[in-house]
Design a protein around this motif. Structure first.
Motif, mmCIF file in Angstrom:
data_model
loop_
_atom_site.group_PDB
_atom_site.id
_atom_site.type_symbol
_atom_site.label_atom_id
_atom_site.label_comp_id
_atom_site.label_asym_id
_atom_site.label_seq_id
_atom_site.Cartn_x
_atom_site.Cartn_y
_atom_site.Cartn_z
ATOM 1 N N VAL A 152 -17.348 16.944 -23.695
ATOM 2 C CA VAL A 152 -16.909 17.542 -24.798
ATOM 3 C C VAL A 152 -15.344 18.218 -24.885
ATOM 4 C CG1 VAL A 152 -17.105 19.288 -26.687
ATOM 5 C CG2 VAL A 152 -19.061 17.774 -25.863
ATOM 6 N N LEU A 211 -11.962 17.693 -36.113
ATOM 7 C CA LEU A 211 -13.167 18.848 -35.728
ATOM 8 C C LEU A 211 -14.504 18.101 -35.930
ATOM 9 C CD1 LEU A 211 -13.987 21.360 -34.903
ATOM 10 C CD2 LEU A 211 -14.110 21.971 -37.298
ATOM 11 N N LYS A 212 -14.424 17.109 -37.067
ATOM 12 C CA LYS A 212 -15.916 16.490 -37.289
ATOM 13 C C LYS A 212 -16.210 15.644 -36.232
ATOM 14 C CE LYS A 212 -18.101 13.910 -41.151
ATOM 15 N NZ LYS A 212 -17.865 13.086 -42.549
ATOM 16 N N LYS A 260 -19.720 14.242 -31.693
ATOM 17 C CA LYS A 260 -20.017 13.955 -30.140
ATOM 18 C C LYS A 260 -20.902 15.101 -29.573
ATOM 19 C CE LYS A 260 -18.842 12.325 -25.981
ATOM 20 N NZ LYS A 260 -18.936 11.170 -25.600
ATOM 21 N N ILE A 261 -20.806 16.133 -29.903
ATOM 22 C CA ILE A 261 -21.861 17.261 -29.737
ATOM 23 C C ILE A 261 -23.128 16.873 -30.065
ATOM 24 C CG2 ILE A 261 -22.387 19.650 -29.698
ATOM 25 C CD1 ILE A 261 -19.634 20.314 -29.864
ATOM 26 N N HIS A 262 -23.359 16.467 -31.248
ATOM 27 C CA HIS A 262 -24.437 16.083 -31.653
ATOM 28 C C HIS A 262 -25.272 14.761 -31.107
ATOM 29 C CE1 HIS A 262 -27.643 15.824 -34.647
ATOM 30 N NE2 HIS A 262 -27.349 14.589 -34.977
ATOM 31 N N ILE A 271 -13.793 24.710 -27.753
ATOM 32 C CA ILE A 271 -15.194 24.395 -27.573
ATOM 33 C C ILE A 271 -15.721 25.714 -26.972
ATOM 34 C CG2 ILE A 271 -17.200 23.341 -26.476
ATOM 35 C CD1 ILE A 271 -15.411 21.696 -28.475
ATOM 36 N N HIS A 330 -20.480 24.628 -29.414
ATOM 37 C CA HIS A 330 -20.023 24.673 -30.983
ATOM 38 C C HIS A 330 -18.472 24.442 -31.041
ATOM 39 C CE1 HIS A 330 -23.609 26.417 -32.043
ATOM 40 N NE2 HIS A 330 -23.574 27.490 -31.260
ATOM 41 N N ALA A 331 -18.012 23.268 -31.655
ATOM 42 C CA ALA A 331 -16.419 23.224 -31.843
ATOM 43 C C ALA A 331 -15.943 24.108 -32.950
ATOM 44 C CB ALA A 331 -16.289 21.557 -32.160
ATOM 45 N N MET A 332 -14.610 24.639 -32.860
ATOM 46 C CA MET A 332 -13.881 25.304 -33.770
ATOM 47 C C MET A 332 -12.469 24.683 -33.730
ATOM 48 S SD MET A 332 -15.273 29.119 -33.571
ATOM 49 C CE MET A 332 -14.474 29.422 -31.870
ATOM 50 N N GLU A 349 -25.863 20.656 -29.471
ATOM 51 C CA GLU A 349 -25.491 21.545 -30.674
ATOM 52 C C GLU A 349 -26.169 22.605 -30.792
ATOM 53 O OE1 GLU A 349 -28.895 18.918 -32.218
ATOM 54 O OE2 GLU A 349 -27.154 18.513 -31.062
ATOM 55 N N SER A 380 -17.451 17.501 -33.409
ATOM 56 C CA SER A 380 -18.921 18.023 -33.660
ATOM 57 C C SER A 380 -20.043 16.862 -33.563
ATOM 58 C CB SER A 380 -19.078 18.571 -35.077
ATOM 59 O OG SER A 380 -18.070 19.540 -35.097
#
Length: 546
Positions: free
Chosen positions: A334, A357-358, A363-365, A384, A374-376, A370, A361
């Motif tokens: 990530v 960002l989407k 990729k994390i899911h 991250i 968390h991505a911001m 998740e 996110s």
């Protein structure tokens, strides 16, 4: 080695018998051993065999005789070895010596040597002396498909005979059970349906296969279910097999956490015990109720008894390390993606930070991280963050598992319960062998219900032979498939003298000798002449012209 011939006269008729025999000394006495009954051979064939034996140390001398031709015949080594093992394990006896039993044995041997369809099994018989050795007079793909249906009808009776052959004196009380799925390329198989696909083949229908083994991990029964059958719904069939078919009492059934759940345990007969495991949510519930404590999870087994049920706790440090490394690799993946996207945003001013960002996110899911990753996005910079509290909670039960059983403590302590549950690995290993290219469980070439059942049963019987070879060759630096290929390279020599043909077996090379010696198998010097009508109704040439 010599031909022993004798004749007797009964009711004005003369009966002659010919035996291929060898003589040897044992404790100073001369003894004789009958290798084969050649009474079915003609007088010319007997004379030809006697001639070949007379010159067995100098075949070149035979070549000087006029009208003698030596031809490389069919392959014999692998087929002969597997036939001897099938006799030794009681498989030949269990399936019977009738026409259908002999055809079934051809299918089992073809499955372990050549795999493929019934059509390829016929072509296998054209190259290997399987019909000559087993005694099959006629073979084509239609007879083999019909034989699959016969096998399915006789399966329970054959399984029962094999069970009694393997356990003649002491009947085991511990049995292992697990299921797997096998995906299909088409949709025409009568068992085909949609379900949880363990092969990770999306968009493929499947069948479900249940395998019941003894304590040694060798199969005693196999069953095929529709592809949408839940694991738990297959248990009652195994209980019926053990109780009715094998007439086993005081059984301990071992199954994984997805197999033996509350309803299935409640439906077990009174004289049945179980060993299984509980799920992670159930472990967390027991921790919340203070039935067990986290400190009890160590690399040593620990037992807790609660409400008449025994629970064995353990933490596998190797598995815990693997899971920690897996999370680290997920975080690294990530982070790498976030850095690449941040670099892209910096180079492309019109690119959308929200879309970037989407993507991170998503990729994390996809990595199922998740809960603690968390991505911001801050000023087009993707960062991250790790929720340390959530990460600690997620890693709390890494490598931890709880085994559940109702086996009395006097019959098995905590260590034994733990080891017997771990024996399920033997069933998983059997599935891997049955599903890989060596035995090819996947029923690509069968569609009917009876044919599919028969196909799965053939694979199970082939697995018994494969395991026997694996055990015999364990001290050698060679795989079972390599050993079979080496034996398959041994051909018969067809010595033709005018109208007579002698099937002589040559001496194998050093590797072949070692393989046969380790398996306790001797090749015969000659084979009686046997003509089999082996043909395929579907010709490759006509297919290639299309």
């Amino acid at each position: 080695m010599y031909i022993d011939s004798s004749s007797i006269k009964r009711n004005q008729k003369i009966y002659t018998r010919h035996l291929l025999r060898s003589s040897f000394r044992e404790n100073g006495k001369v003894k004789h051993k009958t290798i084969a009954n050649l009474s079915g051979c003609s007088e010319d064939e007997i004379n030809a065999i006697k001639l070949a034996l007379k010159h067995k140390n100098n075949l070149a001398e035979l070549g000087s005789i006029t009208e003698i031709e030596t031809v490389l015949g069919k392959r014999i080594g692998a087929v002969w070895a597997l036939k001897v093992l099938a006799d030794r394990l009681g498989i030949s006896k269990a399936i019977g010596s009738g026409p259908e039993g002999r055809l079934a044995l051809v299918q089992v041997i073809a499955r372990i040597v050549d795999q493929g369809s019934r059509l390829s099994a016929v072509r296998f018989a054209q190259r290997h002396a399987v019909c000559e050795i087993i005694g099959v007079d006629r073979l084509d793909e239609d007879t083999l498909y019909q034989n699959l249906a016969w096998l399915a009808e006789q399966q329970e009776d054959i399984e029962k005979k094999l069970f009694k052959e393997r356990y003649p004196d002491v009947i085991p009380t511990l049995f292992l059970y697990d299921v797997t799925s096998s995906y299909l390329e088409g949709t025409c198989n009568e068992f085909a349906d949609w379900g949880y696909n363990r092969d990770k083949k999306r968009g493929k229908m499947q069948i479900v296969v249940g395998l019941l083994t003894g304590p040694d991990g060798l199969p005693v029964a196999v069953r095929v279910f529709k592809g949408n059958t839940n694991d738990t719904k297959t248990v009652s069939e195994q209980v019926r097999i053990l109780a009715r078919t094998f007439e086993v009492k005081e059984v301990t059934l071992v199954g994984d956490r997805g197999m033996l759940k509350g309803p299935q345990i409640d439906q077990l007969p009174e004289d049945f015990r179980y060993i299984t495991a509980i799920t992670k949510p159930q472990i967390l519930k027991m921790l919340e109720d203070r039935v067990i404590q986290y400190e009890l999870f160590t690399d040593k087994v620990c037992e807790v008894e609660y409400s008449g049920t025994r629970y064995v706790l353990r933490r596998n440090p190797l598995r815990a390390k693997e899971m920690a490394m897996s999370r680290e690799s997920k975080r690294a993946a990530v982070d790498e993606l976030a850095q690449d996207i941040t670099r892209y945003l910096a180079e492309h001013g019109k690119a959308s930070a929200a879309a970037a960002l989407k993507k991170v996110s998503a990729k994390i899911h996809k990595l199922k991280a998740e809960k603690w990753l968390h991505a911001m996005a801050t000023q087009r910079l993707i960062t991250i963050e790790t929720d340390e509290g959530a990460l600690e909670q997620a890693a709390l039960l890494d490598g931890c598992y709880v085994i559940k059983s109702d086996v009395p403590e006097g019959n098995a302590d905590a260590e034994i319960l733990h080891d017997r549950y771990c024996d399920l690995e033997n069933v998983e290993r059997a599935f891997r062998t049955m599903k890989n290219t060596h035995l090819e469980m996947r029923p690509v070439f069968v569609r009917k219900e009876q044919s599919t059942r028969g196909h799965a049963f053939v694979v199970m019987l082939a697995l018994l032979l494969q395991r026997e070879l694996e055990s015999a060759w364990s001290v050698m630096d060679i795989t079972v498939q390599e050993g079979i290929d080496e034996l398959a390279a041994i051909h018969m020599q067809e010595i033709k003298i005018k109208e007579t043909t002698i099937h002589k077996i040559p001496t194998p090379n050093e590797i072949g000798k070692q393989l046969l010696e380790k398996a306790g198998i001797d090749l015969p010097p000659v084979l009686p002449a046997h003509m089999a009508n082996v043909h395929t109704k579907k010709k490759l040439h006509s297919e290639r012209l299309k």
